[in-house]
Design a protein around this motif. Structure first.
Motif, PDB file in Angstrom:
ATOM      1  N   GLY A  10       0.762  -1.234   0.000  1.00 21.97           N
ATOM      2  CA  GLY A  10       0.000   0.000   0.000  1.00 21.97           C
ATOM      3  C   GLY A  10       0.794   1.286   0.000  1.00 21.97           C
ATOM      4  O   GLY A  10       0.227   2.359  -0.233  1.00 21.97           O
ATOM      5  N   ALA A  11       2.090   1.226   0.259  1.00 21.95           N
ATOM      6  CA  ALA A  11       2.896   2.444   0.327  1.00 21.95           C
ATOM      7  C   ALA A  11       3.173   2.990  -1.074  1.00 21.95           C
ATOM      8  O   ALA A  11       3.225   2.246  -2.048  1.00 21.95           O
ATOM      9  CB  ALA A  11       4.211   2.170   1.046  1.00 21.95           C
ATOM     10  N   GLN A  12       3.345   4.307  -1.140  1.00 21.39           N
ATOM     11  CA  GLN A  12       3.715   4.947  -2.401  1.00 21.39           C
ATOM     12  C   GLN A  12       5.239   4.903  -2.552  1.00 21.39           C
ATOM     13  O   GLN A  12       5.972   5.134  -1.591  1.00 21.39           O
ATOM     14  CB  GLN A  12       3.213   6.388  -2.435  1.00 21.39           C
ATOM     15  N   VAL A  13       5.685   4.632  -3.775  1.00 21.20           N
ATOM     16  CA  VAL A  13       7.114   4.443  -4.041  1.00 21.20           C
ATOM     17  C   VAL A  13       7.522   5.280  -5.249  1.00 21.20           C
ATOM     18  O   VAL A  13       6.838   5.273  -6.280  1.00 21.20           O
ATOM     19  CB  VAL A  13       7.441   2.962  -4.302  1.00 21.20           C
ATOM     20  N   ALA A  14       8.630   5.987  -5.116  1.00 16.89           N
ATOM     21  CA  ALA A  14       9.197   6.740  -6.242  1.00 16.89           C
ATOM     22  C   ALA A  14      10.147   5.842  -7.012  1.00 16.89           C
ATOM     23  O   ALA A  14      11.002   5.170  -6.427  1.00 16.89           O
ATOM     24  CB  ALA A  14       9.936   7.970  -5.740  1.00 16.89           C
ATOM     25  N   ASN A  15       9.994   5.821  -8.335  1.00 12.63           N
ATOM     26  CA  ASN A  15      10.895   5.098  -9.232  1.00 12.63           C
ATOM     27  C   ASN A  15      11.500   6.127 -10.178  1.00 12.63           C
ATOM     28  O   ASN A  15      10.768   6.829 -10.883  1.00 12.63           O
ATOM     29  CB  ASN A  15      10.125   4.050 -10.032  1.00 12.63           C
ATOM     30  N   VAL A  16      12.817   6.233 -10.199  1.00 17.73           N
ATOM     31  CA  VAL A  16      13.474   7.253 -11.014  1.00 17.73           C
ATOM     32  C   VAL A  16      14.561   6.590 -11.847  1.00 17.73           C
ATOM     33  O   VAL A  16      15.244   5.668 -11.399  1.00 17.73           O
ATOM     34  CB  VAL A  16      14.053   8.377 -10.121  1.00 17.73           C
ATOM     35  N   ASN A  17      14.719   7.059 -13.076  1.00 17.16           N
ATOM     36  CA  ASN A  17      15.576   6.356 -14.025  1.00 17.16           C
ATOM     37  C   ASN A  17      17.069   6.627 -13.868  1.00 17.16           C
ATOM     38  O   ASN A  17      17.888   5.735 -14.066  1.00 17.16           O
ATOM     39  CB  ASN A  17      15.160   6.685 -15.465  1.00 17.16           C
ATOM     40  N   ASN A  18      17.465   7.852 -13.488  1.00 12.52           N
ATOM     41  CA  ASN A  18      18.900   8.154 -13.540  1.00 12.52           C
ATOM     42  C   ASN A  18      19.430   9.003 -12.385  1.00 12.52           C
ATOM     43  O   ASN A  18      20.483   9.616 -12.508  1.00 12.52           O
ATOM     44  CB  ASN A  18      19.240   8.832 -14.873  1.00 12.52           C
ATOM     45  N   ILE A  19      18.730   9.031 -11.267  1.00 15.40           N
ATOM     46  CA  ILE A  19      19.267   9.669 -10.056  1.00 15.40           C
ATOM     47  C   ILE A  19      19.521   8.570  -9.033  1.00 15.40           C
ATOM     48  O   ILE A  19      18.593   7.885  -8.595  1.00 15.40           O
ATOM     49  CB  ILE A  19      18.301  10.732  -9.499  1.00 15.40           C
ATOM     50  N   ALA A  20      20.788   8.388  -8.681  1.00 14.52           N
ATOM     51  CA  ALA A  20      21.178   7.255  -7.841  1.00 14.52           C
ATOM     52  C   ALA A  20      20.658   7.418  -6.419  1.00 14.52           C
ATOM     53  O   ALA A  20      20.951   8.404  -5.745  1.00 14.52           O
ATOM     54  CB  ALA A  20      22.702   7.110  -7.830  1.00 14.52           C
ATOM     55  N   ILE A  21      19.895   6.416  -5.987  1.00 10.49           N
ATOM     56  CA  ILE A  21      19.396   6.342  -4.613  1.00 10.49           C
ATOM     57  C   ILE A  21      19.897   5.034  -4.031  1.00 10.49           C
ATOM     58  O   ILE A  21      19.710   3.969  -4.625  1.00 10.49           O
ATOM     59  CB  ILE A  21      17.859   6.402  -4.570  1.00 10.49           C
ATOM     60  N   ILE A  22      20.531   5.099  -2.878  1.00 10.16           N
ATOM     61  CA  ILE A  22      21.101   3.906  -2.238  1.00 10.16           C
ATOM     62  C   ILE A  22      20.370   3.650  -0.936  1.00 10.16           C
ATOM     63  O   ILE A  22      20.217   4.550  -0.103  1.00 10.16           O
ATOM     64  CB  ILE A  22      22.616   4.079  -1.973  1.00 10.16           C
ATOM     65  N   ASP A  23      19.908   2.418  -0.758  1.00  8.04           N
ATOM     66  CA  ASP A  23      19.197   2.007   0.458  1.00  8.04           C
ATOM     67  C   ASP A  23      20.107   1.111   1.292  1.00  8.04           C
ATOM     68  O   ASP A  23      20.637   0.114   0.782  1.00  8.04           O
ATOM     69  CB  ASP A  23      17.913   1.264   0.083  1.00  8.04           C
ATOM     70  N   VAL A  24      20.286   1.479   2.564  1.00  7.57           N
ATOM     71  CA  VAL A  24      21.176   0.739   3.451  1.00  7.57           C
ATOM     72  C   VAL A  24      20.401   0.351   4.706  1.00  7.57           C
ATOM     73  O   VAL A  24      19.744   1.196   5.318  1.00  7.57           O
ATOM     74  CB  VAL A  24      22.412   1.577   3.847  1.00  7.57           C
TER      75      VAL A  24
END
Length: 398
Positions: free
Chosen positions: A116-130
Motif C-alpha cells: 500500500g505504500a507509495q514508491v518513487a521510481n526514477v531512471n537516472n538519479i542514484a538512490i542507495i538504500d542501506v
C-alpha cells in the motif's frame, strides 16, 4: 525503467501427453502479461506466455506452473507489477555538466507497492538504500549475525562462552537434586525444596532481567553508532571521488543516500562501487539492476503506524486483487470482489500516512572538487522527494 502501465493475468488448464511419456496428464499454467499500450495487449501477452510455457512443458522442460505474487527479483524477471499513480519529467539543461551517456531527462514514476505504500521510481538519479542490519554485521561482525534481520537485531554472543545465567541455572539444578535427595533420605518436609525453588527462580529472573536490559543498552549503543559510521563511510568515498556530492537521510531501519553531482544508471560501475562501499541492501541492489531504476519509499509502512498497531483504525494488510489487474473472463481466475474494501483501505491509509515521514535529512557530504551548484533537474527531484517524504516535518518515522 521496466514499469508497464497495463497488466493482465491468464490461467489455463491443459490435458496432453508429454514427449517421452505415454501418460495423459493435466497441467494448469498461470502467467502475467504486461503492456504500455492497452489492457487487451497485456492480456494477449499473458496468453502468449502461457502458450510458450505449455510448449516447453510438453517438450519435457521443468516449468514454473504459477507465477506467485512475490517481491521482484532477478529470478522471475518480471517487471514491476504496481499501479502507476503519478508521472513527472525534469529536463536537464545544456549547462548541466552530466555524464554524456546519461544526459537524458530524469523520469519519475510513482507507484503503489504490494502493501500500500507509495514508491518513487526514477531512471537516472542514484538512490542507495542501506539497512541497519547490514551495517551492524559489518561494524560488529563478532556480535551480530551476518544475515539480514527484520525488527530488533539479536545478539548472537560467542558460541563457546555460555552466559552467566546458564551457569547459575545448572548450579541451581544440581543443588535442587542434592536437596531433594537429602529431604527424601531424612524424611524432611518438601516445603524446604519448594522454598529453595522459589528463591532460585527469583534469582534467575532478576539476573535474566538484568542481562536483557544490558543487552538492549548495548544494542541501542550500537544502533546509535551507525549514523557516525555511515557519515564516515561517505566521507571516505568523497575523498576518493572528489567531485561527488551525497545527501544522507535516516530511515526507520537504516539510511538513504541520494547522489547529487551527476546522473547514473543502476548498471554503472560507479553505482556498483557505491553500493559496495556503503553496504547497500542486497535485495535493493538486485531490484535496481533488474528493473533498471532506483526506488525510494515515500509513505509509511502500515505496520509501523499507530493507527494499525495501537488503535486498530486500519487493518495491517491491504485487501488483495487490485482493480488494475485484468483477468480473462474465459478462465477461472478470481475476479476482484474486494474493490470497495481496497478503495476504503487506501483512502484511510493515505490519510493516516500524512502523519508520518518516511525519512529525515541528516547531512550533505561534498568532495573537495564538488561543484557548488547541483544540476537543476536533480535539485528539483530532491525538493520533490523531501516534500513527498515530509522530510523536514517533526513527525515520527515510519
Amino acid at each position: 525503467m521496466r514499469i508497464p502501465k497495463f497488466w493482465a493475468e491468464h490461467k489455463q488448464r491443459f490435458q496432453a501427453v508429454r514427449e517421452g511419456s505415454d501418460n495423459k496428464r493435466q497441467v494448469t499454467i498461470k502467467r502475467y502479461g504486461w503492456s504500455d499500450s492497452s489492457q487487451a495487449a497485456a492480456l494477449a501477452h499473458a496468453k502468449m506466455r502461457v502458450s510458450d510455457a505449455y510448449q516447453r512443458w510438453q517438450a519435457g522442460a521443468d516449468i514454473l506452473r504459477r507465477e506467485r505474487d512475490k517481491e521482484y527479483n532477478a529470478q522471475n524477471g518480471i517487471p514491476i507489477r504496481e499501479p502507476i499513480l503519478f508521472e513527472q519529467t525534469w529536463q536537464h539543461t545544456t549547462g548541466d555538466s552530466l555524464s554524456k551517456s546519461h544526459d537524458s531527462d530524469t523520469r519519475l514514476i510513482v507507484t503503489r507497492n504490494r502493501y500500500g505504500a507509495q514508491v518513487a521510481n526514477v531512471n537516472n538519479i542514484a538512490i542507495i538504500d542501506v539497512d541497519n542490519a547490514d551495517l551492524l554485521s559489518q561494524r560488529y561482525p563478532k556480535v551480530y549475525d551476518a544475515q539480514r534481520a527484520t525488527g530488533i537485531m539479536e545478539s548472537t554472543g560467542a558460541a563457546d562462552s555460555p552466559s552467566a545465567i546458564k551457569k547459575q541455572m545448572w548450579i541451581m539444578v544440581v543443588v535442587a537434586i542434592a536437596l531433594a535427595s537429602i529431604i527424601a533420605f531424612q524424611s524432611l518436609s518438601w516445603l524446604w525444596l519448594l522454598g529453595y525453588l522459589f528463591i532460585a527462580v527469583a534469582i534467575l529472573w532478576r539476573q535474566a532481567s538484568k542481562e536483557e536490559a544490558e543487552q538492549q543498552q548495548r544494542q541501542q549503543a550500537h544502533l546509535d553508532s551507525l549514523q557516525p559510521y555511515m557519515t564516515e563511510r561517505l566521507q571516505q568515498y568523497v575523498k576518493e571521488q572528489t567531485t561527488a556530492c551525497l545527501r544522507l537521510y535516516q530511515t526507520p531501519a537504516g539510511f538513504r543516500i541520494i547522489a547529487m553531482h551527476d546522473t547514473f544508471l543502476p548498471s554503472d560501475d560507479a553505482v556498483t562501487a557505491l553500493f559496495q562501499h556503503l553496504h547497500a541492501d542486497n535485495n535493493y541492489v538486485r531490484l535496481c539492476q533488474v528493473q533498471q531504476c532506483f526506488r525510494a519509499r515515500l509513505t509509511a509502512k502500515p505496520w509501523r503506524m499507530a493507527e494499525v498497531t495501537q488503535t486498530g483504525e486500519l487493518d495491517k494488510t491491504l485487501p488483495a486483487n487490485p482493480q488494475w489487474l485484468a483477468h480473462d473472463a474465459d478462465n477461472n481466475s478470481d475476479i476482484d470482489d474486494n474493490a470497495q474494501a481496497r478503495a476504503q483501505w487506501l483512502s484511510a491509509y493515505d490519510t493516516f500516512a500524512t502523519r508520518y515521514r518516511a525519512c529525515h535529512y541528516i547531512d550533505t557530504i561534498r568532495g573537495e572538487d564538488a561543484k557548488a551548484n547541483t544540476p537543476e533537474a536533480i535539485t528539483q527531484f530532491i525538493d520533490w522527494h523531501d516534500e513527498a517524504c515530509r522530510v523536514m516535518k517533526d513527525l515520527p518515522l515510519a
